[in-house]
Design a protein around this motif. Structure first.
Motif, PDB file in Angstrom:
ATOM      1  N   ALA A  97     -37.829  47.576 -25.506  1.00  0.00           N
ATOM      2  CA  ALA A  97     -38.076  46.536 -26.032  1.00  0.00           C
ATOM      3  C   ALA A  97     -37.205  45.897 -27.084  1.00  0.00           C
ATOM      4  O   ALA A  97     -37.018  46.165 -28.091  1.00  0.00           O
ATOM      5  CB  ALA A  97     -38.858  47.787 -27.443  1.00  0.00           C
ATOM      6  N   PHE A 144     -47.916  41.343 -18.497  1.00  0.00           N
ATOM      7  CA  PHE A 144     -48.237  42.676 -18.859  1.00  0.00           C
ATOM      8  C   PHE A 144     -49.995  42.821 -18.535  1.00  0.00           C
ATOM      9  O   PHE A 144     -50.456  43.432 -17.992  1.00  0.00           O
ATOM     10  CB  PHE A 144     -48.014  42.631 -20.205  1.00  0.00           C
ATOM     11  CG  PHE A 144     -48.212  44.114 -20.765  1.00  0.00           C
ATOM     12  CD1 PHE A 144     -47.593  44.812 -20.629  1.00  0.00           C
ATOM     13  CD2 PHE A 144     -49.792  44.489 -21.339  1.00  0.00           C
ATOM     14  CE1 PHE A 144     -47.490  46.312 -20.917  1.00  0.00           C
ATOM     15  CE2 PHE A 144     -49.451  45.964 -21.112  1.00  0.00           C
ATOM     16  CZ  PHE A 144     -49.114  46.785 -21.343  1.00  0.00           C
ATOM     17  N   GLU A 149     -50.222  52.756 -17.719  1.00  0.00           N
ATOM     18  CA  GLU A 149     -49.224  52.917 -16.981  1.00  0.00           C
ATOM     19  C   GLU A 149     -49.601  53.849 -15.498  1.00  0.00           C
ATOM     20  O   GLU A 149     -50.121  54.777 -15.569  1.00  0.00           O
ATOM     21  CB  GLU A 149     -48.007  53.814 -18.139  1.00  0.00           C
ATOM     22  CG  GLU A 149     -47.270  52.810 -19.016  1.00  0.00           C
ATOM     23  CD  GLU A 149     -48.254  53.598 -20.305  1.00  0.00           C
ATOM     24  OE1 GLU A 149     -48.088  52.827 -21.284  1.00  0.00           O
ATOM     25  OE2 GLU A 149     -49.044  54.074 -20.013  1.00  0.00           O
ATOM     26  N   TYR A 209     -42.951  44.482 -28.166  1.00  0.00           N
ATOM     27  CA  TYR A 209     -43.622  45.521 -26.844  1.00  0.00           C
ATOM     28  C   TYR A 209     -43.921  47.126 -27.156  1.00  0.00           C
ATOM     29  O   TYR A 209     -43.759  47.616 -26.317  1.00  0.00           O
ATOM     30  CB  TYR A 209     -42.219  45.143 -25.889  1.00  0.00           C
ATOM     31  CG  TYR A 209     -41.730  43.978 -25.749  1.00  0.00           C
ATOM     32  CD1 TYR A 209     -42.488  42.856 -25.458  1.00  0.00           C
ATOM     33  CD2 TYR A 209     -40.330  43.719 -24.902  1.00  0.00           C
ATOM     34  CE1 TYR A 209     -42.718  41.495 -24.862  1.00  0.00           C
ATOM     35  CE2 TYR A 209     -40.001  42.137 -24.397  1.00  0.00           C
ATOM     36  CZ  TYR A 209     -41.143  41.215 -24.218  1.00  0.00           C
ATOM     37  OH  TYR A 209     -41.243  40.405 -24.017  1.00  0.00           O
ATOM     38  N   GLU A 212     -45.842  47.744 -29.109  1.00  0.00           N
ATOM     39  CA  GLU A 212     -47.028  48.623 -29.159  1.00  0.00           C
ATOM     40  C   GLU A 212     -47.552  48.542 -27.270  1.00  0.00           C
ATOM     41  O   GLU A 212     -48.463  49.112 -27.726  1.00  0.00           O
ATOM     42  CB  GLU A 212     -48.461  46.632 -29.494  1.00  0.00           C
ATOM     43  CG  GLU A 212     -47.116  45.833 -31.140  1.00  0.00           C
ATOM     44  CD  GLU A 212     -48.498  47.243 -31.899  1.00  0.00           C
ATOM     45  OE1 GLU A 212     -49.358  47.042 -31.271  1.00  0.00           O
ATOM     46  OE2 GLU A 212     -48.404  46.214 -33.247  1.00  0.00           O
ATOM     47  N   LEU A 213     -47.198  47.509 -26.948  1.00  0.00           N
ATOM     48  CA  LEU A 213     -47.431  48.229 -25.349  1.00  0.00           C
ATOM     49  C   LEU A 213     -46.832  49.555 -24.946  1.00  0.00           C
ATOM     50  O   LEU A 213     -47.510  49.596 -23.689  1.00  0.00           O
ATOM     51  CB  LEU A 213     -46.991  46.529 -24.689  1.00  0.00           C
ATOM     52  CG  LEU A 213     -47.699  46.000 -25.511  1.00  0.00           C
ATOM     53  CD1 LEU A 213     -46.598  44.581 -24.389  1.00  0.00           C
ATOM     54  CD2 LEU A 213     -49.066  45.792 -25.738  1.00  0.00           C
ATOM     55  N   ARG A 214     -46.437  50.429 -25.784  1.00  0.00           N
ATOM     56  CA  ARG A 214     -45.750  51.373 -25.382  1.00  0.00           C
ATOM     57  C   ARG A 214     -47.094  52.292 -24.924  1.00  0.00           C
ATOM     58  O   ARG A 214     -47.800  52.536 -26.105  1.00  0.00           O
ATOM     59  CB  ARG A 214     -44.706  51.409 -26.319  1.00  0.00           C
ATOM     60  CG  ARG A 214     -43.565  50.760 -25.864  1.00  0.00           C
ATOM     61  CD  ARG A 214     -42.605  51.928 -27.121  1.00  0.00           C
ATOM     62  NE  ARG A 214     -40.985  50.982 -26.955  1.00  0.00           N
ATOM     63  CZ  ARG A 214     -40.197  51.778 -28.080  1.00  0.00           C
ATOM     64  NH1 ARG A 214     -40.409  52.757 -28.772  1.00  0.00           N
ATOM     65  NH2 ARG A 214     -39.223  50.730 -27.936  1.00  0.00           N
ATOM     66  N   GLU A 229     -42.655  49.304 -17.212  1.00  0.00           N
ATOM     67  CA  GLU A 229     -42.553  50.957 -18.078  1.00  0.00           C
ATOM     68  C   GLU A 229     -41.237  50.508 -19.218  1.00  0.00           C
ATOM     69  O   GLU A 229     -40.935  50.994 -20.381  1.00  0.00           O
ATOM     70  CB  GLU A 229     -42.826  51.856 -17.803  1.00  0.00           C
ATOM     71  CG  GLU A 229     -44.221  52.069 -17.005  1.00  0.00           C
ATOM     72  CD  GLU A 229     -44.573  53.526 -16.552  1.00  0.00           C
ATOM     73  OE1 GLU A 229     -43.819  54.583 -16.882  1.00  0.00           O
ATOM     74  OE2 GLU A 229     -45.845  53.422 -16.155  1.00  0.00           O
ATOM     75  N   THR A 288     -49.294  53.764 -22.837  1.00  0.00           N
ATOM     76  CA  THR A 288     -51.048  52.950 -23.610  1.00  0.00           C
ATOM     77  C   THR A 288     -52.172  53.578 -23.332  1.00  0.00           C
ATOM     78  O   THR A 288     -53.673  53.770 -22.965  1.00  0.00           O
ATOM     79  CB  THR A 288     -51.510  51.125 -23.161  1.00  0.00           C
ATOM     80  OG1 THR A 288     -51.138  51.360 -21.667  1.00  0.00           O
ATOM     81  CG2 THR A 288     -50.629  50.393 -23.759  1.00  0.00           C
ATOM     82  N   SER A 346     -38.762  38.901 -19.517  1.00  0.00           N
ATOM     83  CA  SER A 346     -39.620  39.578 -21.205  1.00  0.00           C
ATOM     84  C   SER A 346     -37.772  39.816 -22.378  1.00  0.00           C
ATOM     85  O   SER A 346     -38.304  39.632 -23.282  1.00  0.00           O
ATOM     86  CB  SER A 346     -39.341  41.496 -20.477  1.00  0.00           C
ATOM     87  OG  SER A 346     -37.977  41.715 -20.476  1.00  0.00           O
ATOM     88  N   THR A 362     -41.145  48.121 -21.673  1.00  0.00           N
ATOM     89  CA  THR A 362     -41.457  48.272 -23.205  1.00  0.00           C
ATOM     90  C   THR A 362     -41.095  49.263 -23.873  1.00  0.00           C
ATOM     91  O   THR A 362     -41.265  49.440 -25.046  1.00  0.00           O
ATOM     92  CB  THR A 362     -42.741  48.529 -22.819  1.00  0.00           C
ATOM     93  OG1 THR A 362     -43.462  49.348 -21.670  1.00  0.00           O
ATOM     94  CG2 THR A 362     -43.387  47.537 -22.575  1.00  0.00           C
ATOM     95  N   GLN A 363     -40.383  49.728 -23.142  1.00  0.00           N
ATOM     96  CA  GLN A 363     -39.244  50.833 -24.016  1.00  0.00           C
ATOM     97  C   GLN A 363     -37.996  51.102 -24.324  1.00  0.00           C
ATOM     98  O   GLN A 363     -37.518  51.007 -25.484  1.00  0.00           O
ATOM     99  CB  GLN A 363     -39.263  51.926 -22.546  1.00  0.00           C
ATOM    100  CG  GLN A 363     -40.362  53.498 -22.246  1.00  0.00           C
ATOM    101  CD  GLN A 363     -40.650  53.721 -23.220  1.00  0.00           C
ATOM    102  OE1 GLN A 363     -40.187  54.689 -24.076  1.00  0.00           O
ATOM    103  NE2 GLN A 363     -42.198  54.267 -23.797  1.00  0.00           N
TER     104      GLN A 363
END
Length: 217
Positions: A72, A134, A86, A77, A79-81, A66, A83, A123, A69-70
């Protein structure tokens, strides 16, 4: 663009993952079961202490995903926040539940710490390989992970269903949403970049398997 009617690159990720399951774990699995956690769930003998270690280490890994992705480091990434898949907050609730019942909550141990550090480094340097982790972490938990949770609940928790295995929205819809996101992210990748992602599957299984094995300690 994915071919009409195909599942896009996520289908390739799925096939690569299935092959690394054992024949006892999944139809289409190609491996022989060598370790205790690779056998059918009916053969598992979980312990509370081991399960708590597994939950704590899992939380560290989900915290890390998490955070990645935050922050980024790469635009993909974003796009993957948020979702809906979590798990960090849900795991925090479960650990409070155990603590309130007198269980000592351990600190993260080597498998979780090692994997979290690996994910952070990967990452920042290789988004294609990171996406493999992921995908496998979230999708494994939504499938085999739920079966493991049910087994542990029946054997150790008087059938208590933990928050770790609950989602705020329909899980099938959430998974499709994330599949669409992953297909969109990978749409512009070259064949070589896709192959790099797929090549990471075995390593993702190795790290996740090390954490899963804690349940049987």
């Amino acid at each position: 663009m994915p071919e009409a009617g195909s599942g896009g690159f996520v289908d390739e990720l799925s096939r690569a993952s299935i092959k690394l399951h054992t024949r006892e774990q999944a139809r289409g699995g190609e491996k022989e079961a060598e370790r205790p956690e690779e056998r059918r769930l009916g053969k598992w003998e979980p312990t509370i202490d081991g399960y708590l270690k597994f939950l704590v280490d899992s939380k560290l890994v989900f915290d890390t995903l998490e955070k990645i992705t935050q922050m980024a480091a790469f635009p993909s990434y974003v796009e993957l926040r948020d979702t809906g898949l979590e798990r960090s907050g849900k795991l925090a609730e479960d650990l409070v539940w155990f603590r309130e019942r007198g269980y000592a909550i351990p600190n993260p141990c080597d498998p979780g710490v090692t994997y979290a550090r690996f994910l952070e480094g990967l990452s920042e340097n290789n988004p294609h390989r990171f996406i493999c982790h992921f995908y496998n972490i979230y999708f494994a938990h939504s499938a085999g992970g739920r079966m493991i949770g049910k087994m542990v609940a029946e054997k150790l928790l008087d059938k208590k269903e933990l928050e770790f295995y609950k989602w705020e929205d329909d899980l099938k819809r959430l998974l499709q949403y994330v599949k669409d996101k992953l297909n969109h992210v990978s749409q512009s990748w070259t064949r070589e970049e896709k192959d790099h992602c797929l090549d990471e599957t075995e390593r993702s299984f190795k790290y996740s398997g090390d954490i899963l094995r804690l349940i049987l300690i």
